[in-house]
Design an enzyme around this catalytic site. Structure first.
Site, PDB file in Angstrom:
ATOM      1  N   ARG A   1       0.771  -1.161   0.057  1.00 55.58           N
ATOM      2  CA  ARG A   1      -0.168   0.152  -0.061  1.00 55.58           C
ATOM      3  C   ARG A   1       0.766   1.370   0.052  1.00 55.58           C
ATOM      4  O   ARG A   1       0.270   2.252   0.054  1.00 55.58           O
ATOM      5  CB  ARG A   1      -0.957   0.088   1.053  1.00 55.58           C
ATOM      6  CG  ARG A   1      -2.262  -0.212   1.000  1.00 55.58           C
ATOM      7  CD  ARG A   1      -3.278  -0.185   2.120  1.00 55.58           C
ATOM      8  NE  ARG A   1      -4.554   0.000   1.937  1.00 55.58           N
ATOM      9  CZ  ARG A   1      -5.602  -1.018   2.054  1.00 55.58           C
ATOM     10  NH1 ARG A   1      -5.224  -2.249   1.949  1.00 55.58           N
ATOM     11  NH2 ARG A   1      -6.674  -0.775   2.164  1.00 55.58           N
TER      12      ARG A   1
ATOM     13  N   ARG B   1      -9.750   7.308   3.930  1.00 54.42           N
ATOM     14  CA  ARG B   1      -8.939   6.286   3.119  1.00 54.42           C
ATOM     15  C   ARG B   1      -8.859   6.379   1.674  1.00 54.42           C
ATOM     16  O   ARG B   1      -7.618   6.252   1.142  1.00 54.42           O
ATOM     17  CB  ARG B   1      -9.780   4.883   3.303  1.00 54.42           C
ATOM     18  CG  ARG B   1     -10.019   4.521   4.790  1.00 54.42           C
ATOM     19  CD  ARG B   1     -11.231   3.397   4.829  1.00 54.42           C
ATOM     20  NE  ARG B   1     -10.662   2.071   4.195  1.00 54.42           N
ATOM     21  CZ  ARG B   1     -11.722   1.291   3.892  1.00 54.42           C
ATOM     22  NH1 ARG B   1     -12.847   1.405   4.103  1.00 54.42           N
ATOM     23  NH2 ARG B   1     -11.058   0.130   3.327  1.00 54.42           N
TER      24      ARG B   1
HETATM   25  P1  AMP Z   1      -8.584  -3.256   3.286  1.00 57.29           P
HETATM   26  O1  AMP Z   1      -9.529  -4.304   3.758  1.00 57.29           O
HETATM   27  O2  AMP Z   1      -7.644  -3.879   2.336  1.00 57.29           O
HETATM   28  O3  AMP Z   1      -9.575  -2.364   2.738  1.00 57.29           O
HETATM   29  O4  AMP Z   1      -7.823  -2.791   4.444  1.00 57.29           O
HETATM   30  C1  AMP Z   1      -8.724  -2.193   5.687  1.00 57.29           C
HETATM   31  C2  AMP Z   1      -7.527  -1.534   6.393  1.00 57.29           C
HETATM   32  O5  AMP Z   1      -6.488  -2.297   6.840  1.00 57.29           O
HETATM   33  C3  AMP Z   1      -6.697  -0.228   5.837  1.00 57.29           C
HETATM   34  O6  AMP Z   1      -7.485   1.022   5.874  1.00 57.29           O
HETATM   35  C4  AMP Z   1      -5.631  -0.204   6.749  1.00 57.29           C
HETATM   36  O7  AMP Z   1      -5.694   0.551   7.983  1.00 57.29           O
HETATM   37  C5  AMP Z   1      -5.259  -1.608   7.156  1.00 57.29           C
HETATM   38  N1  AMP Z   1      -4.400  -2.235   6.021  1.00 57.29           N
HETATM   39  C6  AMP Z   1      -4.781  -3.340   5.189  1.00 57.29           C
HETATM   40  N2  AMP Z   1      -3.630  -3.632   4.338  1.00 57.29           N
HETATM   41  C7  AMP Z   1      -2.456  -2.688   4.931  1.00 57.29           C
HETATM   42  C8  AMP Z   1      -1.375  -2.372   4.480  1.00 57.29           C
HETATM   43  N3  AMP Z   1      -0.877  -3.129   3.307  1.00 57.29           N
HETATM   44  N4  AMP Z   1      -0.649  -1.254   5.144  1.00 57.29           N
HETATM   45  C9  AMP Z   1      -1.113  -0.943   6.146  1.00 57.29           C
HETATM   46  N5  AMP Z   1      -2.352  -0.769   6.208  1.00 57.29           N
HETATM   47  C10 AMP Z   1      -3.164  -1.620   5.876  1.00 57.29           C
END
Ligand code: AMP
Ligand code: ADP
Length: 213
Positions: free
Chosen positions: A88, A171
């Site tokens: 990310r 986000r």
């Molecule tokens: P997602 O399910 O991919 O939308 O991720 C939900 C949340 O998890 C994000 O808004 C971040 O807070 C955290 N997160 C997920 N993947 C990462 C990553 N590679 N690096 C940092 N935070 C992450």
């Protein structure tokens, strides 16, 4: 085959990653799902990650990189995997490359799913997620067969805490500032493929399978 799914939150990465995983028998590795499973199980990692997730900011790299590297070192990832939500930011991508390089390995393709911000907000408001198996639905676009119940495992579906409008806006900002530079990063490596993520789910899938084959 090692695949990275890129795109804004809500672009459809998880939806497509799950379909690719089924078709090609590859594990779907989502750092967000790993964090949510830890929150649900009340682990120390879950407690730490939750504060960041609820604010819509990234979990620190020290935590995220370690859990991702542990996950892809598991036996089921031996023949490849689909990364959804990782990397990310550029430092995460660099660590991943370096670790793969040590094994004489590399990422094969990064698929960037493009969806404008206006559509993202609508998608996230209607998203419903299964906390048991990670499947995602949309109350209008991709409804489950039985309202509020996961088709795949029968568990209850929830509106994620971080899918509230204010958090989604945060986000999206984080995405544009920290994640979008990965598009240039993978373009320079010659492995970026761009997909129009506004198409119908099955059309997006067809575009992706054409790329992979
Ligand atoms: P997602 O399910 O991919 O939308 O991720 C939900 C949340 O998890 C994000 O808004 C971040 O807070 C955290 N997160 C997920 N993947 C990462 C990553 N590679 N690096 C940092 N935070 C992450
Ligand atoms: P991401 O993993 O990128 O955050 P999701 O795969 O969870 O995104 O998709 C976000 C929301 O949009 C979900 O509610 C999902 O059901 C819905 N969705 C996914 N793909 C499409 C599509 N092609 N058209 C319309 N809605 C979609």
């Amino acid at each position: 085959m090692k695949i990275i799914m890129l795109g804004a939150p809500g672009a459809g990465k998880g939806t497509q990653a799950q379909m690719i995983a089924e078709k090609y028998h590859l594990p779907h590795v989502s750092t967000g799902d790993i964090f949510r499973a830890n929150i649900k199980n009340g682990t120390e990692l879950g407690r730490e990650a939750k504060g960041y997730m609820d604010r819509g900011v990234l979990v620190p790299d020290e935590l995220t990189v370690r859990i991702l590297l542990d996950r892809v070192a598991q036996e089921d990832c031996k023949n490849g995997y689909i990364l959804d939500g990782f990397p990310r930011n550029i430092p995460q991508a660099e660590v991943l490359d370096k670790e793969l390089e040590k094994l004489g390995d590399k990422i094969d393709v990064a698929i960037d799913m493009e969806v404008p911000d206006e559509s993202i907000i609508k998608r996230m408001m209607g998203r419903r997620a299964c906390t048991a198996c990670g499947a995602t639905y949309h109350i209008e676009n991709v409804p489950p067969k039985k309202e509020g119940i996961c088709d795949k495992c029968g568990e209850a579906l929830i509106l994620r805490d971080d899918d509230k409008e204010e958090t989604v806006k945060n986000r999206l900002n984080v995405y544009h500032e920290q994640t979008q530079p990965l598009i240039d990063f993978y373009t320079e490596k010659g492995i970026l493929k761009t997909v129009d993520g506004t198409q119908d789910m099955m059309d997006v899938f067809k575009t992706i399978t054409d790329i992979l084959e």
